[in-house]
Design a protein around this motif. Sequence first.
Motif, PDB file in Angstrom:
ATOM      1  N   LEU A  41       0.832  -1.199   0.000  1.00 27.94           N
ATOM      2  CA  LEU A  41       0.000   0.000   0.000  1.00 27.94           C
ATOM      3  C   LEU A  41       0.871   1.255   0.000  1.00 27.94           C
ATOM      4  CD1 LEU A  41      -2.988   0.501   0.022  1.00 27.94           C
ATOM      5  CD2 LEU A  41      -2.903   0.775   2.490  1.00 27.94           C
ATOM      6  N   LEU A  42       1.933   1.214   0.797  1.00 24.09           N
ATOM      7  CA  LEU A  42       2.850   2.347   0.862  1.00 24.09           C
ATOM      8  C   LEU A  42       3.450   2.622  -0.523  1.00 24.09           C
ATOM      9  CD1 LEU A  42       3.956   4.188   3.057  1.00 24.09           C
ATOM     10  CD2 LEU A  42       5.856   2.616   3.355  1.00 24.09           C
ATOM     11  N   CYS A  43       3.909   1.570  -1.199  1.00 32.78           N
ATOM     12  CA  CYS A  43       4.481   1.721  -2.536  1.00 32.78           C
ATOM     13  C   CYS A  43       3.447   2.287  -3.496  1.00 32.78           C
ATOM     14  CB  CYS A  43       4.952   0.368  -3.073  1.00 32.78           C
ATOM     15  SG  CYS A  43       6.428  -0.215  -2.281  1.00 32.78           S
ATOM     16  N   PHE A  44       2.235   1.761  -3.418  1.00 30.68           N
ATOM     17  CA  PHE A  44       1.177   2.194  -4.324  1.00 30.68           C
ATOM     18  C   PHE A  44       0.882   3.677  -4.144  1.00 30.68           C
ATOM     19  CE2 PHE A  44      -3.403   2.792  -5.155  1.00 30.68           C
ATOM     20  CZ  PHE A  44      -3.408   2.503  -6.509  1.00 30.68           C
ATOM     21  N   VAL A  45       0.701   4.099  -2.894  1.00 33.92           N
ATOM     22  CA  VAL A  45       0.337   5.495  -2.635  1.00 33.92           C
ATOM     23  C   VAL A  45       1.479   6.437  -3.023  1.00 33.92           C
ATOM     24  CG1 VAL A  45      -0.227   7.132  -0.818  1.00 33.92           C
ATOM     25  CG2 VAL A  45      -1.344   4.918  -0.871  1.00 33.92           C
ATOM     26  N   LEU A  46       2.719   6.038  -2.705  1.00 36.86           N
ATOM     27  CA  LEU A  46       3.861   6.883  -3.090  1.00 36.86           C
ATOM     28  C   LEU A  46       3.974   6.966  -4.612  1.00 36.86           C
ATOM     29  CD1 LEU A  46       6.587   5.756  -0.538  1.00 36.86           C
ATOM     30  CD2 LEU A  46       5.473   7.974  -0.645  1.00 36.86           C
ATOM     31  N   ALA A  47       3.719   5.835  -5.292  1.00 35.62           N
ATOM     32  CA  ALA A  47       3.855   5.808  -6.753  1.00 35.62           C
ATOM     33  C   ALA A  47       2.847   6.743  -7.416  1.00 35.62           C
ATOM     34  CB  ALA A  47       3.677   4.384  -7.272  1.00 35.62           C
ATOM     35  N   LEU A  48       1.652   6.873  -6.830  1.00 43.33           N
ATOM     36  CA  LEU A  48       0.621   7.735  -7.425  1.00 43.33           C
ATOM     37  C   LEU A  48       1.114   9.167  -7.624  1.00 43.33           C
ATOM     38  CD1 LEU A  48      -2.626   6.687  -5.523  1.00 43.33           C
ATOM     39  CD2 LEU A  48      -2.128   6.316  -7.922  1.00 43.33           C
ATOM     40  N   GLY A  49       2.011   9.627  -6.739  1.00 41.28           N
ATOM     41  CA  GLY A  49       2.445  11.017  -6.813  1.00 41.28           C
ATOM     42  C   GLY A  49       3.795  11.216  -7.478  1.00 41.28           C
ATOM     43  N   PHE A  50       4.325  10.182  -8.170  1.00 42.59           N
ATOM     44  CA  PHE A  50       5.676  10.295  -8.725  1.00 42.59           C
ATOM     45  C   PHE A  50       5.764  11.355  -9.821  1.00 42.59           C
ATOM     46  CE2 PHE A  50       9.312   7.326  -7.964  1.00 42.59           C
ATOM     47  CZ  PHE A  50       9.035   7.213  -6.634  1.00 42.59           C
ATOM     48  N   TYR A  51       6.855  12.128  -9.792  1.00 40.20           N
ATOM     49  CA  TYR A  51       6.992  13.250 -10.710  1.00 40.20           C
ATOM     50  C   TYR A  51       8.326  13.215 -11.450  1.00 40.20           C
ATOM     51  CZ  TYR A  51       7.014  18.162 -12.199  1.00 40.20           C
ATOM     52  OH  TYR A  51       7.060  19.305 -12.928  1.00 40.20           O
ATOM     53  N   ILE A  52       9.406  13.136 -10.681  1.00 37.91           N
ATOM     54  CA  ILE A  52      10.745  13.249 -11.277  1.00 37.91           C
ATOM     55  C   ILE A  52      11.075  12.052 -12.162  1.00 37.91           C
ATOM     56  CG2 ILE A  52      13.207  13.366 -10.770  1.00 37.91           C
ATOM     57  CD1 ILE A  52      12.511  14.772  -8.197  1.00 37.91           C
ATOM     58  N   THR A  53      10.851  10.837 -11.648  1.00 37.64           N
ATOM     59  CA  THR A  53      11.253   9.641 -12.386  1.00 37.64           C
ATOM     60  C   THR A  53      10.559   9.522 -13.749  1.00 37.64           C
ATOM     61  OG1 THR A  53      11.637   8.621 -10.251  1.00 37.64           O
ATOM     62  CG2 THR A  53      11.625   7.172 -12.151  1.00 37.64           C
ATOM     63  N   PRO A  54       9.211   9.648 -13.812  1.00 36.81           N
ATOM     64  CA  PRO A  54       8.587   9.583 -15.141  1.00 36.81           C
ATOM     65  C   PRO A  54       9.088  10.697 -16.060  1.00 36.81           C
ATOM     66  CG  PRO A  54       6.915   9.481 -13.431  1.00 36.81           C
ATOM     67  CD  PRO A  54       8.194   9.764 -12.745  1.00 36.81           C
ATOM     68  N   ALA A  55       9.400  11.863 -15.487  1.00 35.85           N
ATOM     69  CA  ALA A  55       9.876  12.969 -16.325  1.00 35.85           C
ATOM     70  C   ALA A  55      11.235  12.640 -16.935  1.00 35.85           C
ATOM     71  CB  ALA A  55       9.962  14.253 -15.508  1.00 35.85           C
ATOM     72  N   LEU A  56      12.099  11.929 -16.185  1.00 36.73           N
ATOM     73  CA  LEU A  56      13.452  11.683 -16.674  1.00 36.73           C
ATOM     74  C   LEU A  56      13.559  10.463 -17.575  1.00 36.73           C
ATOM     75  CD1 LEU A  56      15.730  12.507 -13.625  1.00 36.73           C
ATOM     76  CD2 LEU A  56      15.427  13.805 -15.722  1.00 36.73           C
ATOM     77  N   VAL A  57      12.884   9.378 -17.222  1.00 39.02           N
ATOM     78  CA  VAL A  57      13.081   8.150 -18.002  1.00 39.02           C
ATOM     79  C   VAL A  57      11.877   7.799 -18.872  1.00 39.02           C
ATOM     80  CG1 VAL A  57      14.666   7.201 -16.294  1.00 39.02           C
ATOM     81  CG2 VAL A  57      12.268   6.571 -16.210  1.00 39.02           C
ATOM     82  N   GLY A  58      10.763   8.542 -18.715  1.00 36.86           N
ATOM     83  CA  GLY A  58       9.554   8.209 -19.460  1.00 36.86           C
ATOM     84  C   GLY A  58       9.458   8.950 -20.775  1.00 36.86           C
ATOM     85  N   GLY A  59       8.680   8.396 -21.686  1.00 39.71           N
ATOM     86  CA  GLY A  59       8.388   9.060 -22.947  1.00 39.71           C
ATOM     87  C   GLY A  59       7.072   9.800 -22.832  1.00 39.71           C
ATOM     88  N   PRO A  60       6.616  10.381 -23.965  1.00 42.04           N
ATOM     89  CA  PRO A  60       5.356  11.118 -23.899  1.00 42.04           C
ATOM     90  C   PRO A  60       4.165  10.234 -23.527  1.00 42.04           C
ATOM     91  CG  PRO A  60       6.232  11.077 -26.138  1.00 42.04           C
ATOM     92  CD  PRO A  60       7.249  10.442 -25.280  1.00 42.04           C
TER      93      PRO A  60
END
Lengths: 297, 354
Positions: free
Chosen positions: A224-243
């Motif tokens: 649950l902790l991982c899930f809730v933290l993942a919902l708010g992720f910002y930096i990681t998707p911006a750096l390694v993610g595509g559009p």
Amino acid sequence: MNAVSRRSLSSWWLRLHHGRSAKSYPPAVSLLLVSPLMALLIVGFLYPVARLVQLSFTNGGEPYARLVRSGLYVGVLTDTILISATVAILCLVLGYPVALAMARLRRPVALLVAACVFIPLWTSVLIRSYAWVVLLQRNGLVNDLLITVGLIDMPLRLLYTHGAVILAMTHVLLPFAILPIQATLRSLPADLTRAASNLGATPVRAFLLVTLPLSLPGVFAGTLLCFVLALGFYITPALVGGPNSMMMATLIGQQTLVVLDWPFAAALSTLLLTVSLVLVAVFRRALAYNKGFSSVH
Amino acid sequence: MPGTSAFTVAAGAAFVAVMLIATSAASAGERVVIGSTGGAYDRALKAAWFDPFTQKTGIEVVVVSGTNAELRAKASAMVKSENVTWDLYLDGEIQAASEAHKSVTDDLTEFCIPYKPRKDLPANACDASGALVQSTATLLVYRADAAGVEDPQTWTDMWDTKRFPGGRAFPNFDDPWRVLAAALLADGVEKDKLFPLDVERAFRKLDEIRDSVTLWWKSGDQSVQGFRNGEYDLGQIWLTRAKAMADEGLPIKWSYKASFLVGDRVALIRGAPNRENALKLIAYWLDNPAAQAKACNALSCTPPSSDAIALMSEEARGSMPTTAEISQDLVVPDAAWINANAPTLLEQWNDWVR
């Protein structure tokens, strides 16, 4: 062992470990002890969040009308939930064996494993995400290795993909799954497994019928902790993610920083907050059939 | 009791912190606080502008770094909460023309009067929204070592994947008008009739090239790292980054026939605590073509003053657009239209790109 005996086992264990320290202080002292934290939470968290929710209802809820009008926001929200769920499940699957090893191994080895868990945790998310860029980029370590070994001729497209986002987020969040599970496992008396083998259970059977059920509170807390933290992720998707790996935090950031439409940013945040709370409530409700899971907070 | 003592300590710490902030504000010498975009950009401005200014006037220049978006959001938050601690910040020319900008900054019309007759400065060098610091281009760059192939020149060439094979790169950093404008130019729209942008037509044109785009870059370093790694052969990136790669010896070239020129402005925040010093700092920039030339030599930007261009090195001028290129090919964006449509554009862009 049948279901009844399993339940009585877990309630016995709960009686043994539960509800003693909380009763040893009078209510006034307990209240006094938590008051600094409460004050901090009210000033630094509840008040700003309330203002945020209030802000989102400016112009008679116009931001919400806009939110529903375009399919974009619901689509990104669904993606965010799916990515977070995938990451949470991966964290559990990869984290449980590590937690078990940390709880069971002998001290020097366990310390080494613990160091491997803690050192990444103490490293900045930014640095860990950039490290994945170095590994996954076109001329990065992974592609170089695959080409040298002869598995591929042309570099694979690894960076700026959905897979890269899930991989990097799982790596960042893994300790948050390992630590609660490890804490639960370590507090289990070793006698329980010994008793199981004494009664003729194989190690696998003892694990499945004794250790695993008793570790479920830690499993659920960690996931649950991982899930809730993942919902708010910002930096990681911006750096390694595509559009195509856009997440809610990206949209909220755009509205806050680029468009400066704070009521709309507040509406997006409120939506994410509400959905997280609902999902957490549903999750807890679904697990509440067994009292042993009530320590999922 | 642990609870009370912790609370007392916290309250005491907060009190001390408030006192420290109060006294430091009162006892500081003459200074001015400016929000800038960091890195090489800050270093060049510091060497050419802030340090000489401090030497001449004794006013200390404090630089705070952030992206343009962060600076804008922070300045806006300061004005809204009536707790302004900065004096100046840098913002893009287009954002500086917006209503939101007006509500956060002071109108400089009066300050600009003495600069209006200056022949070396263009009309937009100093206006209500602030003063022009420099201009840089976002343009078509290409790998120059692809042997035997002619050079791509226009956005039409960027879309022509048969004549110019290879991966493409476009920006994806929340400000999509440049990509849409390039698509429309590639589709045959005249540059004078570009605005208002025909957004649907632009997205249809973008659909054609979507599969060839191997990099959607979000930060300048991604566009650099991507070129180094061979992730793309033709791209729409910033000239400053392309110039840096050329200086490194990478085989990169660019075409002004496919470029957008956008300036950076310095704006005075409403309620700035060191207003007079801030105005002196702006004046120093506009009055000193030599300072502008020095900064733009380092950054490969176009300074506001034509006298400054004359003072720049031969080599730096070689990478700048010529006057003929500026009048023929450079697209002047319609800031008012972009600002009025920014939220919708971004929404449509997000919807298309994901």
